[in-house]
Design a protein around this motif. Structure first.
Motif, PDB file in Angstrom:
ATOM      1  N   LEU A  91      20.738 108.673  29.948  1.00 48.77           N
ATOM      2  CA  LEU A  91      20.291 107.759  30.681  1.00 48.77           C
ATOM      3  C   LEU A  91      19.034 107.138  30.002  1.00 48.77           C
ATOM      4  CD1 LEU A  91      20.736 106.118  33.536  1.00 48.77           C
ATOM      5  CD2 LEU A  91      19.310 108.246  34.698  1.00 48.77           C
ATOM      6  N   GLY A 135      21.448 110.588  36.828  1.00 46.15           N
ATOM      7  CA  GLY A 135      20.211 110.991  37.332  1.00 46.15           C
ATOM      8  C   GLY A 135      19.582 111.935  36.436  1.00 46.15           C
ATOM      9  N   GLY A 136      18.874 113.009  36.871  1.00 53.35           N
ATOM     10  CA  GLY A 136      18.147 113.820  36.189  1.00 53.35           C
ATOM     11  C   GLY A 136      18.618 114.405  34.900  1.00 53.35           C
ATOM     12  N   ARG A 139      19.061 111.660  32.105  1.00 48.63           N
ATOM     13  CA  ARG A 139      17.316 111.330  31.681  1.00 48.63           C
ATOM     14  C   ARG A 139      16.985 112.189  30.960  1.00 48.63           C
ATOM     15  NH1 ARG A 139      14.853 107.447  29.318  1.00 48.63           N
ATOM     16  NH2 ARG A 139      13.426 108.747  28.446  1.00 48.63           N
ATOM     17  N   TRP A 490       6.931 107.792  29.725  1.00 45.68           N
ATOM     18  CA  TRP A 490       6.490 107.987  31.116  1.00 45.68           C
ATOM     19  C   TRP A 490       5.005 107.848  31.311  1.00 45.68           C
ATOM     20  CZ3 TRP A 490      10.388 106.741  34.107  1.00 45.68           C
ATOM     21  CH2 TRP A 490      11.595 107.071  33.921  1.00 45.68           C
ATOM     22  N   VAL A 567      12.221 108.456  45.201  1.00 44.30           N
ATOM     23  CA  VAL A 567      13.047 107.816  44.632  1.00 44.30           C
ATOM     24  C   VAL A 567      13.910 109.076  43.679  1.00 44.30           C
ATOM     25  CG1 VAL A 567      12.440 105.476  44.398  1.00 44.30           C
ATOM     26  CG2 VAL A 567      11.296 107.301  42.894  1.00 44.30           C
ATOM     27  N   LYS A 568      15.285 108.866  44.072  1.00 43.58           N
ATOM     28  CA  LYS A 568      16.028 110.074  43.183  1.00 43.58           C
ATOM     29  C   LYS A 568      17.409 109.623  44.067  1.00 43.58           C
ATOM     30  CE  LYS A 568      13.054 113.087  44.562  1.00 43.58           C
ATOM     31  NZ  LYS A 568      12.802 114.272  43.907  1.00 43.58           N
ATOM     32  N   LYS A 574      18.424 117.176  48.603  1.00 41.11           N
ATOM     33  CA  LYS A 574      17.145 116.560  48.422  1.00 41.11           C
ATOM     34  C   LYS A 574      16.235 116.082  49.476  1.00 41.11           C
ATOM     35  CE  LYS A 574      18.438 114.766  43.540  1.00 41.11           C
ATOM     36  NZ  LYS A 574      17.569 115.134  42.769  1.00 41.11           N
ATOM     37  N   TYR A 651      17.884 101.715  42.105  1.00 40.13           N
ATOM     38  CA  TYR A 651      17.091 102.653  41.557  1.00 40.13           C
ATOM     39  C   TYR A 651      17.452 102.815  40.021  1.00 40.13           C
ATOM     40  CZ  TYR A 651      14.083 106.451  40.063  1.00 40.13           C
ATOM     41  OH  TYR A 651      13.000 107.130  39.659  1.00 40.13           O
ATOM     42  N   ASN A 652      16.936 102.625  38.947  1.00 40.05           N
ATOM     43  CA  ASN A 652      17.073 102.948  37.590  1.00 40.05           C
ATOM     44  C   ASN A 652      16.059 103.292  36.801  1.00 40.05           C
ATOM     45  OD1 ASN A 652      16.331 100.337  37.032  1.00 40.05           O
ATOM     46  ND2 ASN A 652      18.225  99.316  36.685  1.00 40.05           N
ATOM     47  N   VAL A 653      15.959 103.497  35.357  1.00 38.65           N
ATOM     48  CA  VAL A 653      14.968 103.671  34.748  1.00 38.65           C
ATOM     49  C   VAL A 653      13.969 102.683  34.474  1.00 38.65           C
ATOM     50  CG1 VAL A 653      14.209 104.347  32.487  1.00 38.65           C
ATOM     51  CG2 VAL A 653      16.452 105.404  33.300  1.00 38.65           C
ATOM     52  N   ALA A 656      12.140 102.772  37.554  1.00 39.73           N
ATOM     53  CA  ALA A 656      11.306 103.852  37.809  1.00 39.73           C
ATOM     54  C   ALA A 656       9.898 103.639  37.083  1.00 39.73           C
ATOM     55  CB  ALA A 656      12.090 104.959  37.240  1.00 39.73           C
ATOM     56  N   GLU A 675      17.309 122.521  44.246  1.00 40.08           N
ATOM     57  CA  GLU A 675      16.956 121.699  43.102  1.00 40.08           C
ATOM     58  C   GLU A 675      16.663 122.564  41.954  1.00 40.08           C
ATOM     59  OE1 GLU A 675      17.319 118.664  41.770  1.00 40.08           O
ATOM     60  OE2 GLU A 675      16.195 117.612  43.248  1.00 40.08           O
ATOM     61  N   THR A 679      12.484 116.438  37.379  1.00 43.41           N
ATOM     62  CA  THR A 679      11.712 115.799  36.590  1.00 43.41           C
ATOM     63  C   THR A 679      11.008 114.535  36.992  1.00 43.41           C
ATOM     64  OG1 THR A 679      13.683 114.577  35.643  1.00 43.41           O
ATOM     65  CG2 THR A 679      13.038 116.445  34.458  1.00 43.41           C
ATOM     66  N   SER A 680      11.239 114.015  38.097  1.00 42.63           N
ATOM     67  CA  SER A 680      10.515 112.947  38.479  1.00 42.63           C
ATOM     68  C   SER A 680       9.295 113.461  39.104  1.00 42.63           C
ATOM     69  CB  SER A 680      11.237 111.930  39.421  1.00 42.63           C
ATOM     70  OG  SER A 680      11.213 112.289  40.804  1.00 42.63           O
ATOM     71  N   LYS A 683       6.708 113.385  36.107  1.00 44.59           N
ATOM     72  CA  LYS A 683       6.358 111.979  36.024  1.00 44.59           C
ATOM     73  C   LYS A 683       5.387 111.459  36.958  1.00 44.59           C
ATOM     74  CE  LYS A 683      10.998 111.440  33.835  1.00 44.59           C
ATOM     75  NZ  LYS A 683      12.516 111.037  34.061  1.00 44.59           N
TER      76      LYS A 683
HETATM   77  N1  PLP Z   1      17.223 108.698  38.209  1.00 46.97           N
HETATM   78  C1  PLP Z   1      16.355 108.232  37.307  1.00 46.97           C
HETATM   79  C2  PLP Z   1      16.752 106.707  37.312  1.00 46.97           C
HETATM   80  C3  PLP Z   1      15.152 108.521  36.862  1.00 46.97           C
HETATM   81  O1  PLP Z   1      14.451 107.828  36.064  1.00 46.97           O
HETATM   82  C4  PLP Z   1      14.915 110.038  37.091  1.00 46.97           C
HETATM   83  C5  PLP Z   1      13.868 110.710  36.560  1.00 46.97           C
HETATM   84  O2  PLP Z   1      12.712 110.143  36.153  1.00 46.97           O
HETATM   85  C6  PLP Z   1      15.851 110.801  38.003  1.00 46.97           C
HETATM   86  C7  PLP Z   1      16.981 110.160  38.558  1.00 46.97           C
HETATM   87  C8  PLP Z   1      15.553 112.095  38.326  1.00 46.97           C
HETATM   88  O3  PLP Z   1      14.861 112.415  39.258  1.00 46.97           O
HETATM   89  P1  PLP Z   1      14.462 113.640  40.275  1.00 46.97           P
HETATM   90  O4  PLP Z   1      13.850 114.605  39.430  1.00 46.97           O
HETATM   91  O5  PLP Z   1      13.574 113.214  41.222  1.00 46.97           O
HETATM   92  O6  PLP Z   1      15.917 114.084  40.873  1.00 46.97           O
END
Ligand code: PLP
Length: 842
Positions: A91, A135-136, A139, A490, A567-568, A574, A651-653, A656, A675, A679-680, A683
């Motif tokens: 990602l 997602g995580g 990324r 980040w 956001v996730k 979750k 929602y995307n990078v 974010a 979980e 990683t968010s 951040k």
């Molecule tokens: N989706 C996107 C676009 C992200 O940038 C991130 C992490 O930064 C995630 C998902 C993962 O998020 P989480 O750790 O809250 O599941």
């Protein structure tokens, strides 16, 4: 190859004219104009922002590829061990801003673009995210590539070049609608390598025969051949010339053309069918996060990608003319989750069937080469493939899996002769109807190390899903590497003003390479001037997000309100449902307040974002409820600025990067033990926001690092979850009284047709509340009230934020990659040559 090399006498000319990236603003401008006028065939009379973006990207790509070439040559000559990171998802987000910052040329580009009539921000904004992940997990792979290059590790990423990345999410009447993400129209960041191709076989039969020396041979014959074509994406390191490679495979019909005979005989449609079938393999990313669906095309994708990557890795190794026994000293392959587990089987097949090694010798090489990262304990996410499906698609691989299993079970039986149950429990083949191949077990058996991604998670895999394997292999095979994030993207890229402020207090931007230098900030926790600047930056980031909210949703939010963000990916584990139930509770509370009481309340903006898997109906229902609550609350005059509820589309990078720096509090509230890391969470804290969270994943280590005064923790612990679930099913399950009031309101139809939400409420009221929403609701509300109180004391709040950022050094993906390198891969960085400079502006 040697044959293609230029003879010695002619090499002088090559050296004289060797390509160099631009070094000055003038050179950059020259390159941009050249690309506009030649590569893009445009001129100053029709150069829009899109063309300027493409040309600027091509100028940077040229620069990167020259460094890429040098890096690859250096790595080849040094003949050291390389790391290969196999991930079905990367990602990456946007590349231009990241490239400019990593090579230290953003100011040059800013000036150059201004001279040519463009604002750099508008140009950066033209780029379509490379969204080849859910997602995580995806990324994380992207952060790892950044760290591997920045730390000068010789490393390649291998993935699939999906024509369609994760779908684009639109919200229509409160519902999620999926729109295809066709991102490859023109992608200046990739190099098609039409000369680097691999033929990949599917289906067919296995024939056993004796060769002329009487040796037993196995041949996999017939079936279908699809071509894999390499596309290379250069990955620039930060403050180093090292530029690594991400190689993505694209599928193509083996003949490369449609069937002329069918075409000529008038059968136009079926003449292209083979071509289309082949291209389908790399057409789409499966949009499921933490869910296994067992579709044949997905298994095809996995084998296609793994076989092409291994062919490439083996080809590179064979050039060195070393003995096969040295393979594990030259090659470390990391499996990002079980998706690439077939690589274990494929390497065994190559060594056995194609290279003629004996089983034991081959297996010893294989099992020293691989490392496996587990990303989840959720049962629905653990990959299994049906044996009949395997038999049909990959008949030889199934035989090898059976043999791996046989030898494995024999060793288990020798070690634990009396434990018949154990054999059935750990067998790679599940004796179900139909039989299934358990990919995680195969990955464990085929790897020398297995790691989880945060301490709690790594402990849980050892005591739950892989407990038997710890007994069999011993505890040393299992380890933990807590996830990390790259501070380049980040912090430096997403939050340039905060990065600049930190640089001014920590002696320059060295903290971006050694994140522990953030410690220096603790000295400024009581510095009035510093805190004022800190607060101004946060406010400016909130203003930026408020503008984005206004343009995308037409809702006006007050940047002075507390921004509460979750956001996730949308997932029941979750618990976005708990968040929105909490929001409804807040709404009802406000409605019941006197005007005097309302004056005392801290205004809040509750912001949600995230995609639901298209087939995940409950997740889609959660999105629907959030939007319906927003529609009621946002226009209620009793409420005004006290509460706004926002759902941010798609929602995307790149979103974010706007959202995360603007948070005051963010929510990481998964049911304890579900979980793996998150990683968010890292951040958000790194960007000066506090978090409300459960004792889950990396929240626990974040708490240990930043101190429990700086985080709002609540909820039941992982060790209590099983008993609670049991009591819901077999005892009496009473719903929390505040939650019951929320449900009553939903049932009254306050947020639209109650029927639409009955499954969501029913899962908690009537179906065991598997994610313990009701059990945690009371402490969740209570902790949110503490957040309200704490936010009123801005001075103390900012001190908490600064202290937290100062203590976040541990969560750099550089630390994480160094741990992998040392404890799993046994690979050393390869320092750039003397005199190499990347041109980074200090
Ligand atoms: N989706 C996107 C676009 C992200 O940038 C991130 C992490 O930064 C995630 C998902 C993962 O998020 P989480 O750790 O809250 O599941």
């Amino acid at each position: 190859s040697v044959e293609a090399s230029i003879p010695e006498p002619q090499r002088e000319a090559w050296k004289k004219y060797a390509a160099h990236g631009f070094k000055t603003k003038e050179d950059f401008e020259k390159e941009v104009v050249r690309h506009v006028e030649t590569t893009l065939a445009r001129s100053m009379f029709n150069c829009d922002e899109g063309a300027a973006y493409s040309a600027a990207s091509l100028a940077f790509r040229d620069r990167l590829i020259t460094e890429w070439n040098r890096t690859q040559q250096r790595q080849t000559f040094s003949d050291g061990k390389r790391v290969y990171y196999l991930s079905l998802e990367f990602l990456m987000g946007r590349a231009l801003d990241n490239a400019m910052l990593n090579v230290g040329m953003k100011d040059v580009a800013r000036g150059g673009l201004a001279d040519l009539g463009f604002r750099i921000e508008d140009i950066i904004d033209q780029e379509h995210d490379a969204a080849l992940g859910n997602g995580g997990l995806g990324r994380l792979a992207a952060c790892f590539l950044d760290s591997l290059a920045s730390l000068n590790y010789p490393a390649w990423g291998y993935g699939l070049r999906y024509r369609y990345g994760i779908f684009k999410q639109e919200i229509v009447d409160g519902y999620q609608v999926e729109v295809p993400d066709y991102w490859l129209d023109f992608n200046p960041w990739e190099f098609p390598r039409h000369d680097v191709t691999v033929d990949i076989q599917f289906y067919g039969n296995v024939r056993k025969y004796q060769d002329s020396q009487g040796k037993q041979q196995v041949s996999w014959e017939g079936g279908e051949i699809v071509k894999a074509v390499a596309f290379d994406v250069p990955i620039p390191g930060f403050d180093t010339p090292a530029t690594n490679n991400l190689r993505l495979w694209s599928s193509k019909a083996a003949s490369g053309e449609f069937d002329f005979q069918k075409f000529n005989s008038g059968d136009y449609e079926s003449s292209v069918a083979d071509q289309q079938r082949a291209e389908t393999i790399s057409a789409v990313l499966y949009p499921n996060d933490n869910l296994d669906r067992g579709k044949e095309l997905r298994l095809k994708q996995q084998y296609f990608w793994v076989a092409a990557s291994l062919y490439d890795i083996v080809r590179r190794f064979k050039k060195s003319k070393r003995a096969w026994s040295e393979f594990p000293d030259q090659v470390a392959i990391q499996l990002n989750d079980t998706h690439p587990t077939l690589a274990v089987v494929e390497l065994q097949r190559i060594l056995l069937d194609l290279e003629g090694l004996e089983w034991d010798e081959a297996w010893s090489i294989v099992s020293q080469t691989f490392g496996y990262t587990n990303h989840t304990v959720l049962p629905e996410a653990l990959e299994k493939w049906s044996v009949p499906l395997f038999q049909n698609l990959l008949p030889r691989h199934l035989q090898i899996i059976y043999e791996i299993n046989l030898y494995f079970l024999q060793t288990v039986e020798r070690k634990f002769p009396k434990e018949r149950d154990l054999l059935a429990r750990v067998s790679i083949i599940e004796e179900s109807q139909p039989k299934m191949v358990r990919m995680a077990y195969l990955a464990i058996v085929g790897s020398h190390k297995v790691n989880g991604v945060a301490e709690l998670h790594s402990d849980l895999i050892k005591t739950t899903i892989f407990k038997d394997f710890v007994k069999i292999f011993g505890p040393d095979k299992f380890t933990n590497v807590t996830n990390g994030i790259t501070p380049r993207r980040w912090l430096h890229q997403a939050n340039p003003r905060l990065s600049e402020l930190i640089a001014s207090k920590t002696g320059g931007i060295g903290f971006l390479k050694d994140l522990n230098l953030l410690n220096e900030l603790e000295k400024y926790v009581d510095d009035k001037e510093f805190k004022k600047e800190w607060a101004e930056i946060k406010y400016a980031n909130k203003v930026r997000l408020a503008k984005h909210i206004k343009t995308t949703t037409d809702v006006t939010v007050n940047p002075s309100a507390l921004f509460d963000i979750q956001v996730k990916r949308i997932h029941e584990y979750k618990r976005q449902q708990m968040n929105i139930f909490g929001v409804i509770h807040r709404y009802l509370t406000i409605k019941n307040m006197t005007p005097e009481e309302r004056k005392k309340l801290a205004p809040r903006v509750s912001i949600f974002g995230g995609k639901a898997a298209p087939g995940y109906w409950m997740a889609k229902t959660i999105i629907h409820l959030i939007n319906n609550v927003g529609a009621v609350v946002n226009k209620d005059p009793d409420v005004g600025d006290l509460l706004k509820v926002i759902f941010l589309e798609d929602y995307n990078v790149s979103k974010a990067e706007i959202i995360i720096p603007a948070s005051d509090i963010s929510e990481h509230i998964s049911t304890a033990g579900t979980e793996a890391s998150g990683t968010s969470n890292m951040k958000f804290v790194l960007n000066g926001g506090l978090i409300i969270g459960t004792c889950d994943g990396a929240n626990i280590e974040i708490t240990r690092e930043i101190g429990e005064d700086n985080i709002f923790l609540f909820g039941n612990l992982a060790e209590d979850v099983e008993d609670l679930r049991h009591s819901h099913t077999y005892g009496s399950h009473t719903i929390d009284s505040d939650l019951a009031k929320v449900f009553e309101e939903i049932k009254k139809g306050t947020f639209g047709d109650a029927g639409a939400f009955s499954a969501l409420v029913g899962a908690i009221e009537d179906h065991g509340d598997y994610y313990l929403v009701s059990d945690d609701f009371n402490t969740y509300l209570h902790t949110q009230a503490l957040v309200d109180e704490a936010y009123k004391n801005q001075d103390e709040w900012i001190s908490k934020c600064i202290t937290s950022v100062a203590r976040m050094g541990f969560f750099s993906s550089d630390r994480c990659i160094n741990e992998y390198a040392e404890s799993i891969w046994n690979v050393e960085p390869l320092a750039p040559e003397n005199g190499d400079t990347s041109g980074l502006q200090k």
